[in-house]
Design a protein around this motif. Sequence first.
Motif, PDB file in Angstrom:
ATOM      1  N   MET A   1       7.873  -4.410  -1.534  1.00 17.63           N
ATOM      2  CA  MET A   1       6.598  -3.953  -0.978  1.00 17.63           C
ATOM      3  C   MET A   1       5.911  -5.057  -0.178  1.00 17.63           C
ATOM      4  O   MET A   1       5.335  -4.806   0.890  1.00 17.63           O
ATOM      5  CB  MET A   1       5.676  -3.448  -2.093  1.00 17.63           C
ATOM      6  CG  MET A   1       4.599  -2.481  -1.595  1.00 17.63           C
ATOM      7  SD  MET A   1       3.549  -1.858  -2.926  1.00 17.63           S
ATOM      8  CE  MET A   1       4.754  -1.013  -3.945  1.00 17.63           C
ATOM      9  N   GLU A   2       5.970  -6.282  -0.678  1.00 13.28           N
ATOM     10  CA  GLU A   2       5.403  -7.413   0.073  1.00 13.28           C
ATOM     11  C   GLU A   2       6.109  -7.587   1.411  1.00 13.28           C
ATOM     12  O   GLU A   2       5.480  -7.765   2.455  1.00 13.28           O
ATOM     13  CB  GLU A   2       5.551  -8.707  -0.730  1.00 13.28           C
ATOM     14  CG  GLU A   2       4.550  -8.882  -1.842  1.00 13.28           C
ATOM     15  CD  GLU A   2       4.794 -10.197  -2.570  1.00 13.28           C
ATOM     16  OE1 GLU A   2       3.827 -10.946  -2.758  1.00 13.28           O
ATOM     17  OE2 GLU A   2       5.953 -10.473  -2.955  1.00 13.28           O
ATOM     18  N   THR A   3       7.440  -7.533   1.368  1.00 11.04           N
ATOM     19  CA  THR A   3       8.224  -7.715   2.594  1.00 11.04           C
ATOM     20  C   THR A   3       7.860  -6.665   3.635  1.00 11.04           C
ATOM     21  O   THR A   3       7.623  -6.981   4.811  1.00 11.04           O
ATOM     22  CB  THR A   3       9.734  -7.628   2.282  1.00 11.04           C
ATOM     23  OG1 THR A   3      10.086  -8.667   1.357  1.00 11.04           O
ATOM     24  CG2 THR A   3      10.563  -7.786   3.548  1.00 11.04           C
ATOM     25  N   VAL A   4       7.813  -5.415   3.210  1.00 13.37           N
ATOM     26  CA  VAL A   4       7.521  -4.328   4.152  1.00 13.37           C
ATOM     27  C   VAL A   4       6.087  -4.422   4.661  1.00 13.37           C
ATOM     28  O   VAL A   4       5.809  -4.135   5.835  1.00 13.37           O
ATOM     29  CB  VAL A   4       7.791  -2.957   3.497  1.00 13.37           C
ATOM     30  CG1 VAL A   4       7.425  -1.828   4.449  1.00 13.37           C
ATOM     31  CG2 VAL A   4       9.255  -2.844   3.112  1.00 13.37           C
ATOM     32  N   PHE A   5       5.155  -4.831   3.801  1.00 12.93           N
ATOM     33  CA  PHE A   5       3.769  -5.001   4.242  1.00 12.93           C
ATOM     34  C   PHE A   5       3.693  -6.026   5.371  1.00 12.93           C
ATOM     35  O   PHE A   5       3.093  -5.765   6.427  1.00 12.93           O
ATOM     36  CB  PHE A   5       2.883  -5.444   3.074  1.00 12.93           C
ATOM     37  CG  PHE A   5       1.527  -5.921   3.510  1.00 12.93           C
ATOM     38  CD1 PHE A   5       0.545  -5.015   3.907  1.00 12.93           C
ATOM     39  CD2 PHE A   5       1.224  -7.279   3.551  1.00 12.93           C
ATOM     40  CE1 PHE A   5      -0.713  -5.448   4.328  1.00 12.93           C
ATOM     41  CE2 PHE A   5      -0.022  -7.726   3.967  1.00 12.93           C
ATOM     42  CZ  PHE A   5      -0.995  -6.803   4.356  1.00 12.93           C
ATOM     43  N   TRP A   6       4.316  -7.188   5.167  1.00 16.61           N
ATOM     44  CA  TRP A   6       4.255  -8.230   6.195  1.00 16.61           C
ATOM     45  C   TRP A   6       5.008  -7.825   7.449  1.00 16.61           C
ATOM     46  O   TRP A   6       4.551  -8.093   8.566  1.00 16.61           O
ATOM     47  CB  TRP A   6       4.787  -9.559   5.640  1.00 16.61           C
ATOM     48  CG  TRP A   6       3.856 -10.204   4.665  1.00 16.61           C
ATOM     49  CD1 TRP A   6       4.067 -10.427   3.339  1.00 16.61           C
ATOM     50  CD2 TRP A   6       2.537 -10.684   4.946  1.00 16.61           C
ATOM     51  NE1 TRP A   6       2.972 -11.015   2.771  1.00 16.61           N
ATOM     52  CE2 TRP A   6       2.013 -11.189   3.730  1.00 16.61           C
ATOM     53  CE3 TRP A   6       1.745 -10.731   6.086  1.00 16.61           C
ATOM     54  CZ2 TRP A   6       0.738 -11.737   3.631  1.00 16.61           C
ATOM     55  CZ3 TRP A   6       0.467 -11.290   5.997  1.00 16.61           C
ATOM     56  CH2 TRP A   6      -0.016 -11.777   4.785  1.00 16.61           C
ATOM     57  N   HIS A   7       6.115  -7.149   7.298  1.00 15.48           N
ATOM     58  CA  HIS A   7       6.837  -6.676   8.482  1.00 15.48           C
ATOM     59  C   HIS A   7       5.990  -5.685   9.282  1.00 15.48           C
ATOM     60  O   HIS A   7       5.974  -5.715  10.513  1.00 15.48           O
ATOM     61  CB  HIS A   7       8.153  -6.005   8.072  1.00 15.48           C
ATOM     62  CG  HIS A   7       9.187  -6.969   7.611  1.00 15.48           C
ATOM     63  ND1 HIS A   7      10.401  -6.573   7.090  1.00 15.48           N
ATOM     64  CD2 HIS A   7       9.208  -8.327   7.595  1.00 15.48           C
ATOM     65  CE1 HIS A   7      11.117  -7.637   6.770  1.00 15.48           C
ATOM     66  NE2 HIS A   7      10.410  -8.710   7.062  1.00 15.48           N
ATOM     67  N   SER A   8       5.286  -4.820   8.569  1.00 13.71           N
ATOM     68  CA  SER A   8       4.456  -3.810   9.240  1.00 13.71           C
ATOM     69  C   SER A   8       3.290  -4.442   9.987  1.00 13.71           C
ATOM     70  O   SER A   8       3.029  -4.116  11.151  1.00 13.71           O
ATOM     71  CB  SER A   8       3.939  -2.793   8.221  1.00 13.71           C
ATOM     72  OG  SER A   8       5.002  -2.059   7.659  1.00 13.71           O
ATOM     73  N   ILE A   9       2.585  -5.350   9.318  1.00 14.37           N
ATOM     74  CA  ILE A   9       1.400  -5.932   9.957  1.00 14.37           C
ATOM     75  C   ILE A   9       1.791  -6.872  11.100  1.00 14.37           C
ATOM     76  O   ILE A   9       1.161  -6.874  12.168  1.00 14.37           O
ATOM     77  CB  ILE A   9       0.500  -6.643   8.910  1.00 14.37           C
ATOM     78  CG1 ILE A   9      -0.905  -6.815   9.477  1.00 14.37           C
ATOM     79  CG2 ILE A   9       1.083  -7.964   8.453  1.00 14.37           C
ATOM     80  CD1 ILE A   9      -1.941  -7.172   8.432  1.00 14.37           C
ATOM     81  N   ILE A  10       2.857  -7.631  10.908  1.00 11.72           N
ATOM     82  CA  ILE A  10       3.340  -8.522  11.983  1.00 11.72           C
ATOM     83  C   ILE A  10       3.884  -7.684  13.133  1.00 11.72           C
ATOM     84  O   ILE A  10       3.646  -7.982  14.315  1.00 11.72           O
ATOM     85  CB  ILE A  10       4.409  -9.495  11.452  1.00 11.72           C
ATOM     86  CG1 ILE A  10       3.765 -10.521  10.506  1.00 11.72           C
ATOM     87  CG2 ILE A  10       5.127 -10.207  12.603  1.00 11.72           C
ATOM     88  CD1 ILE A  10       4.750 -11.318   9.680  1.00 11.72           C
ATOM     89  N   GLY A  11       4.618  -6.625  12.796  1.00 18.53           N
ATOM     90  CA  GLY A  11       5.144  -5.743  13.829  1.00 18.53           C
ATOM     91  C   GLY A  11       4.047  -5.078  14.633  1.00 18.53           C
ATOM     92  O   GLY A  11       4.156  -4.951  15.864  1.00 18.53           O
ATOM     93  N   ALA A  12       2.970  -4.657  13.964  1.00 19.79           N
ATOM     94  CA  ALA A  12       1.841  -4.035  14.667  1.00 19.79           C
ATOM     95  C   ALA A  12       1.193  -5.022  15.635  1.00 19.79           C
ATOM     96  O   ALA A  12       0.891  -4.689  16.788  1.00 19.79           O
ATOM     97  CB  ALA A  12       0.817  -3.526  13.656  1.00 19.79           C
TER      98      ALA A  12
END
Length: 287
Positions: free
Chosen positions: A174-185
């Motif tokens: 969940m941490e990994t996906v959160f950071w990927h999502s916010i960085i990707g955005a």
Amino acid sequence: MAIALLTFTCVVWGLTFISIKVVIDTTTPIWLGFIRFCLASLILYVMLRLSGQKPRLRQKDFFSMAGTGLLGVTIYFLFENNGIKMLSASEASIVVGTIPVLTVIVDGFVKKSSFSLRIFSGALLSFAGVSIMVLESLHFSGSVLGYLYMGGAALAWVAYSFAAKKLEKSYSSMETVFWHSIIGAVGFVPFLFAEHPAWGDFTLLTAGNILFLAVLGSALGYLFYIRGLAVLGASVTNIFINLIPVISVLSAFIFLKEKISLIQYLGGSAAIIGVFIVNKFVPEQHG
């Protein structure tokens, strides 16, 4: 559980091609990616807090996490959304079916991994099925640039699947996906003003499809994918992606009235059989 989550995820991702096609003219490719992952980031943050976690990112991992997020979100969807805009939803999704074999090639040559003949045969059968669908789809569209965009998306995803696995020991899924999502955005921001969305045409249907993309396609989809990746590895996990074009082609025929031929049905059937072959022998290879 990993197999169940990946199967669900790839069915959802197959349907996302329909959603993207429905809203792409209203929101435009880059704005759609930006809105989608802003919403996903918010959803994942709430999920983290409800589970008692706080998103953490060590300074030494910043560039790894940022690079992976930009690769798997920003770059992937810059390619995919533009590809879907130029192609039918069916055609765009079919190109994604090259991901499993590309992954096997990378895993074999770069990481020197070995695979059983049965798993390799399943991957090869799936690739053959998708290839048949691609060749048939050329009768319906001749957008070379659209296919190049989708090819770029496939390559970006293969690279992402290997890069993301390296973070699994230091961060929860969940941490990994959160950071990927916010960085990707954030990665979409420099490109936003190159596009001019038709906000006047924004409808409840558009909003509903964006929510579907953000919640199921991004927040939960990426979370389930990363968890599957941790258990099964990149090569086996990416075999499931061959379900995406099959679901997309059938859904596009039902909802968008896109053309589909007997040959595409046969190719799709071969792709699904290949996935089942890999499913059957996953325990043999990975315990």
